[in-house]
Design an enzyme around this catalytic site. Structure first.
Site, PDB file in Angstrom:
ATOM      1  N   HIS A 349      13.415  -4.760  39.663  1.00  0.00           N
ATOM      2  CA  HIS A 349      12.337  -5.476  38.961  1.00  0.00           C
ATOM      3  C   HIS A 349      10.975  -5.347  39.610  1.00  0.00           C
ATOM      4  O   HIS A 349      10.013  -5.929  39.118  1.00  0.00           O
ATOM      5  CB  HIS A 349      12.670  -6.965  38.864  1.00  0.00           C
ATOM      6  CG  HIS A 349      13.681  -7.279  37.816  1.00  0.00           C
ATOM      7  ND1 HIS A 349      13.347  -7.572  36.519  1.00  0.00           N
ATOM      8  CD2 HIS A 349      15.024  -7.317  37.866  1.00  0.00           C
ATOM      9  CE1 HIS A 349      14.446  -7.793  35.819  1.00  0.00           C
ATOM     10  NE2 HIS A 349      15.482  -7.647  36.617  1.00  0.00           N
ATOM     11  N   LYS A 536       1.130 -17.165  33.328  1.00  0.00           N
ATOM     12  CA  LYS A 536       2.139 -16.400  34.074  1.00  0.00           C
ATOM     13  C   LYS A 536       2.142 -16.952  35.486  1.00  0.00           C
ATOM     14  O   LYS A 536       1.267 -17.741  35.839  1.00  0.00           O
ATOM     15  CB  LYS A 536       1.794 -14.909  34.078  1.00  0.00           C
ATOM     16  CG  LYS A 536       0.327 -14.619  34.462  1.00  0.00           C
ATOM     17  CD  LYS A 536      -0.024 -13.140  34.346  1.00  0.00           C
ATOM     18  CE  LYS A 536      -0.184 -12.639  32.948  1.00  0.00           C
ATOM     19  NZ  LYS A 536       0.849 -11.738  32.509  1.00  0.00           N
ATOM     20  N   ARG A 537       3.106 -16.554  36.311  1.00  0.00           N
ATOM     21  CA  ARG A 537       3.070 -17.012  37.692  1.00  0.00           C
ATOM     22  C   ARG A 537       1.755 -16.591  38.339  1.00  0.00           C
ATOM     23  O   ARG A 537       1.155 -15.583  37.983  1.00  0.00           O
ATOM     24  CB  ARG A 537       4.263 -16.437  38.465  1.00  0.00           C
ATOM     25  CG  ARG A 537       5.564 -17.136  38.141  1.00  0.00           C
ATOM     26  CD  ARG A 537       5.525 -18.621  38.442  1.00  0.00           C
ATOM     27  NE  ARG A 537       5.504 -18.855  39.865  1.00  0.00           N
ATOM     28  CZ  ARG A 537       6.568 -19.138  40.603  1.00  0.00           C
ATOM     29  NH1 ARG A 537       7.752 -19.248  40.022  1.00  0.00           N
ATOM     30  NH2 ARG A 537       6.477 -19.318  41.895  1.00  0.00           N
ATOM     31  N   LYS A 542      -1.389 -10.116  39.842  1.00  0.00           N
ATOM     32  CA  LYS A 542      -1.623 -10.400  38.419  1.00  0.00           C
ATOM     33  C   LYS A 542      -3.105 -10.650  38.131  1.00  0.00           C
ATOM     34  O   LYS A 542      -3.536 -10.675  36.984  1.00  0.00           O
ATOM     35  CB  LYS A 542      -0.790 -11.596  37.969  1.00  0.00           C
ATOM     36  CG  LYS A 542       0.730 -11.314  37.942  1.00  0.00           C
ATOM     37  CD  LYS A 542       1.521 -12.557  37.547  1.00  0.00           C
ATOM     38  CE  LYS A 542       3.025 -12.362  37.538  1.00  0.00           C
ATOM     39  NZ  LYS A 542       3.531 -11.745  36.285  1.00  0.00           N
ATOM     40  N   THR A 644       6.590  -9.676  30.203  1.00  0.00           N
ATOM     41  CA  THR A 644       7.199  -9.986  28.913  1.00  0.00           C
ATOM     42  C   THR A 644       6.322 -10.936  28.117  1.00  0.00           C
ATOM     43  O   THR A 644       6.425 -10.978  26.887  1.00  0.00           O
ATOM     44  CB  THR A 644       8.605 -10.613  29.067  1.00  0.00           C
ATOM     45  OG1 THR A 644       8.544 -11.664  30.031  1.00  0.00           O
ATOM     46  CG2 THR A 644       9.627  -9.574  29.486  1.00  0.00           C
ATOM     47  N   LYS A 648       5.325 -11.432  23.922  1.00  0.00           N
ATOM     48  CA  LYS A 648       5.319 -12.671  23.125  1.00  0.00           C
ATOM     49  C   LYS A 648       3.970 -12.866  22.436  1.00  0.00           C
ATOM     50  O   LYS A 648       3.900 -13.286  21.267  1.00  0.00           O
ATOM     51  CB  LYS A 648       5.592 -13.884  24.035  1.00  0.00           C
ATOM     52  CG  LYS A 648       6.885 -13.817  24.835  1.00  0.00           C
ATOM     53  CD  LYS A 648       6.891 -14.891  25.943  1.00  0.00           C
ATOM     54  CE  LYS A 648       7.973 -14.640  26.972  1.00  0.00           C
ATOM     55  NZ  LYS A 648       7.799 -15.449  28.203  1.00  0.00           N
TER      56      LYS A 648
HETATM   57  C1  LIG Z   1       7.635 -15.082  29.437  1.00  0.00           C
HETATM   58  C2  LIG Z   1       7.463 -16.038  30.559  1.00  0.00           C
HETATM   59  C3  LIG Z   1       7.081 -15.596  31.826  1.00  0.00           C
HETATM   60  C4  LIG Z   1       6.765 -14.146  32.111  1.00  0.00           C
HETATM   61  O1  LIG Z   1       5.368 -13.951  31.999  1.00  0.00           O
HETATM   62  P1  LIG Z   1       4.664 -12.609  32.483  1.00  0.00           P
HETATM   63  O2  LIG Z   1       3.281 -12.756  31.983  1.00  0.00           O
HETATM   64  O3  LIG Z   1       5.382 -11.479  31.844  1.00  0.00           O
HETATM   65  O4  LIG Z   1       4.752 -12.593  33.963  1.00  0.00           O
HETATM   66  C5  LIG Z   1       6.924 -16.523  32.823  1.00  0.00           C
HETATM   67  N1  LIG Z   1       7.145 -17.836  32.622  1.00  0.00           N
HETATM   68  C6  LIG Z   1       7.501 -18.303  31.412  1.00  0.00           C
HETATM   69  C7  LIG Z   1       7.705 -19.767  31.240  1.00  0.00           C
HETATM   70  C8  LIG Z   1       7.681 -17.429  30.346  1.00  0.00           C
HETATM   71  O5  LIG Z   1       8.056 -17.905  29.152  1.00  0.00           O
END
Ligand SMILES: *Cc1c(COP(=O)(O)O)cnc(C)c1O
Length: 798
Positions: A349, A536-537, A542, A644, A648
């Site tokens: 990953h 995101k985290r 990032k 991911t 979305k």
């Molecule tokens: C989809 C999702 C992530 C992943 O987000 P990235 O922007 O791809 O790092 C992290 N936390 C939650 C709650 C999510 O639904």
């Protein structure tokens, strides 16, 4: 399944009476939720039993997805949707005067994961059930999920997430008949037994009981139920004298007490190693037991079982399977090894080196003495075999498992398995060319790509019901079962009425989010503004800080010229920082202080707002993502394995503002250059800087007055209450040479943001872009991703 409203109402009333000894109108949302869950359990139990019977009768091959994290969020609505009874239940509750939304909100998020990795594992569980493949999850039943984040004075404060609350996990079933024991610590020596076989003898080992709790994973529209098995730890009664004090017991309970809240950096804690081994050993033991019921030889276990290692946390699996096969079941080493390699597969990953797990050999040996011996044996044989083949010593050294007194878990997963995959095209190429290049040269056939995916049902039908209805109105409801039908929207993207409809849907979602923002933060935001979202985290790679630099630039532009012609913008953030990640926490503090600064400045005429929403989790994502106009995916090229949330956002009609990183590249390929805004260095340019050592951020800073002004803002007192955090950020950017090239990408980012502003002004054009994003998002369904895993890696049949 079939259900009439009348039957549901009867069942639900009975459940409330029985569980709470009250009449329905008196039930609190939590009581209604518990009763509703009881009713649903009753509905799916026969389906679950039948599924298990069928899988064992047909002797189907089963894949077990080992993951230290699962992040499903709430389960109620998904379970209802997938059973096909969501509308019936909603109508029934409405007849009883109960608000479904309130009941739904009474469920606590199941947050046994940090972010993308855990969410992916949960998506795969849903998609395995939906596609009908027998694929079961294997993980840990943490008592506390990812910490709950509160913001106090702009700082992140972490609170325990006691997700069981007073009601526990309403979906789980304890399985006492599948309990197994797991051994830790002690000494091990080898001794010949009566038959002359060399056997390990354990001294002073700690024996713990692994208790499985099964959580059903219900397929969409097919009444298929798979199993997510989460392990808890208990002290075996026969050893209770070993734990005379509460503190002694607590040390054992700690094994499943908390999820490590560390998103991508390596945590070298003994407890973490125990967690990893505990779930892996327990999982493998029950897998073997269930396989043996088929009366087949263990040396062929790979014919009926696949074990997937999700990231390196369960990477001890090949060694543990060898231990079980050789020590406990008496297989010859070579036969055991052959079937082990065919059974195991591994997903990488990350290319961030700090996240590739390594264990100190001494620590490992202390906790897992026998597994350590087995790893040494695997390593020795690996080295000898390659040397015999004439592989050059440097390659052998680079790829072996044990070196410099460390155990390299990714290497164990690669050597001990038959498949290694990355999670987006670019990521897999980087693994082959760079991070795992030596392995690729040795075993090219093991490498393959599986681009991540999302459960489209959660992000459209559940998170965006109004959007879903708008889609129904234009192309019919077929897309709800076959997501590829979304492509029909491509032909309608020039129809102004349809575009206006979708525009209105987005406006409504924005209004809903605006109300939440007002309620939780007190900030007023206008739905006429562009909702520009980065959730995101929080991690340096990032680049939330790049977003912030641009916000500061806009702030100065507006201060210089209050009449500046710009579309009003609301920048929305949601992010948790790992508790020990100082820099990330400082970025959160700065976002909040800048929010205070700009939101209160009347001279900006409401053109610029900054909102930080606390406690970002799956349920909050469901509210935020459908309301976004702009999806910020601005990681430094090469660093985000896939992402991911980018998928979305795309699926719910946001326009992506992105670097050419991770799956952003594949999003661009799907939607076309005109419907995405790309900026910044690509991976080759980044790698050139690494090769040439020619990046000097102070030079950029000193020669570019705009950048200088923006960066100086952190240390010149403009932003209140953040002197030390501001200094830390200044130093990261200037003194420590800006590791993630924010200043290098800054101008391109500003230009890309200006392009967003220009595009948004043309309402019809923007709506068209938005619709085309939805129309071409079907490629990212995790149903298809998991089908590729099932067919290419696990050889399953559905
Ligand atoms: C989809 C999702 C992530 C992943 O987000 P990235 O922007 O791809 O790092 C992290 N936390 C939650 C709650 C999510 O639904």
């Amino acid at each position: 399944m079939q259900l009439t409203k009348e039957k549901f109402i009867r069942d639900f009333k009975d459940a409330v009476h029985e569980a709470q000894l009250i009449k329905v109108p008196a039930a609190t949302p939590t009581e209604a939720f518990v009763s509703l869950a009881k009713v649903i359990r009753k509905y799916y139990t026969p389906l679950w039993l039948e599924r298990n019977r069928k899988i064992s009768e047909d002797q189907k091959k089963v894949a077990y997805y080992f993951s230290i994290e699962f992040l499903p969020g709430r389960m109620l609505e998904t379970n209802l949707l997938n059973l096909g009874i969501l509308d019936t239940v909603k109508e029934g509750l409405a007849d009883l005067g109960i608000d479904f939304e309130e009941v739904k909100n009474a469920e606590h998020d199941m947050a046994l994961g940090n972010g993308g990795l855990g969410r992916l594992a949960a998506a795969f569980m849903d998609s395995l059930a939906t596609t009908g493949y027998p694929g079961f999850g294997n993980g840990l039943r943490y008592k506390y999920g990812l910490f709950k984040q509160r913001i106090v004075d702009g700082y992140q404060v972490e609170l325990p997430d006691s997700w069981f609350g007073s009601i526990g996990n309403v979906w789980e079933t304890r399985k006492d008949h599948d309990i197994v024991d797991v051994k830790l610590f002690g000494n091990v020596y080898l001794q010949a037994n009566e038959e002359g076989r060399i056997m390990p003898v354990y001294e002073n080992a700690q024996i713990l009981r692994a208790v499985p709790y099964d959580v059903p994973q219900i397929g969409f529209g097919n009444d298929n139920i798979n199993n997510l098995r989460l392990w808890d730890v208990e002290i075996p009664e026969e050893y209770e004298l070993n734990y005379p004090t509460v503190a002694d017991r607590r040390r054992v309970q700690d094994i499943t007490a908390t999820l490590y809240p560390d998103d991508s950096s390596y945590e070298g804690k003994e407890l973490r190693l125990i967690q990893e081994y505990f779930m892996t050993s327990a999982g493998l033991q029950t897998i073997i037991q269930s396989y043996l019921k088929q009366n087949r030889p263990l040396e062929n276990i790979h014919e009926k079982v696949s074990v997937h290692i999700n990231d390196t946390h369960p990477a001890v699996a090949p060694a543990e399977l060898m231990r079980l096969l050789v020590d406990d079941y008496g297989l010859e080493w070579d036969k055991a090894w052959q079937t082990t390699v065919k059974t195991m597969s591994y997903t990488n990953h990350t290319i961030l080196s700090e996240a590739l797990e390594k264990w100190d050999a001494e620590l490992f040996k202390n906790v897992l003495p026998r597994v350590y011996q087995i790893i040494l044996e695997i390593d020795n044989r690996y080295v000898a075999e390659l040397a015999q083949k004439g592989v050059n010593p440097e390659t052998i050294e680079n790829t072996r498992i044990v070196k410099n007194d460390q155990i390299h878990m990714a290497n164990l997963a690669i050597i001990g398995g038959h498949s290694v995959n990355g999670v987006a095209k670019l990521h897999t190429e980087l693994l082959k060319d760079d991070t795992l290049h030596d392995f690729f040269v040795l075993f090219p056939e093991k490498f393959n790509n599986k681009t991540n995916g999302i459960v489209q049902r959660r992000w459209t039908q559940i998170a965006a019901p109004e959007l879903s209805e708008a889609i129904d109105k234009t192309i019919g409801t077929g897309w709800r079962t076959d997501i590829h039908e979304l492509r029909k929207l491509n032909e309608l993207a020039d129809n102004p009425e349809i575009l206006a409809d979708f525009y209105q849907v987005k406006q409504d979602a924005k209004a809903k989010l605006a109300a939440y923002i007002k309620e939780t933060t007190g900030i007023d935001v206008s739905t006429d503004a562009i909702f520009d979202v980065q959730v995101k985290r929080l991690h340096a790679y990032k680049r939330q800080l790049l977003n912030l630099l641009h916000i500061i630039k806009l702030y100065w532009d507006l201060k210089d010229n209050p009449d500046l012609d710009m579309v009003p913008r609301v920048f929305i953030f949601g992010a948790k920082a790992a508790p020990g990640y100082h820099f990330a926490k400082s970025v959160i503090k700065l976002i909040n202080e800048i929010a205070n600064l700009v939101n209160q400045d009347a001279s900006l005429q409401g053109k610029l707002k900054v909102v930080f929403l606390e406690n970002y989790n799956v349920s909050l994502a469901e509210l935020i993502i459908p309301a976004a106009n702009v999806s910020e995916q601005i990681s430094l090229a090469s660093k985000e394995a896939s992402g991911t949330s980018n998928m979305k956002f795309m699926m719910t009609g946001a326009v992506t503002l992105a670097t050419l990183d991770g799956a952003n590249i594949e999003i661009k390929d799907e939607v076309g250059d005109d419907n995405i805004v790309i900026f910044g260095m690509d991976k080759d340019e980044v790698y050139q800087h690494y090769a040439n050592h020619d990046y000097y951020s102070r030079g950029v800073y000193e020669s570019n007055p705009t950048i200088k002004r923006v960066v100086d803002t952190f240390v010149n007192g403009t932003i209140p209450n953040s002197a030390s955090e501001g200094t830390e950020i200044y130093e990261a950017l200037i003194t420590h040479n800006d590791e993630y090239f924010l200043l290098e990408d800054f101008e391109a980012y500003v230009a890309a943001q200006a392009q967003i502003d220009a595009l948004y002004r043309d309402k019809e054009k923007w709506s068209r872009m938005s619709l085309l994003n939805i129309a071409n998002s079907d490629k990212f369904t995790s149903d298809d991703t998991i089908t590729q895993y099932a067919q290419d890696i696990w050889q399953l049949e559905n």
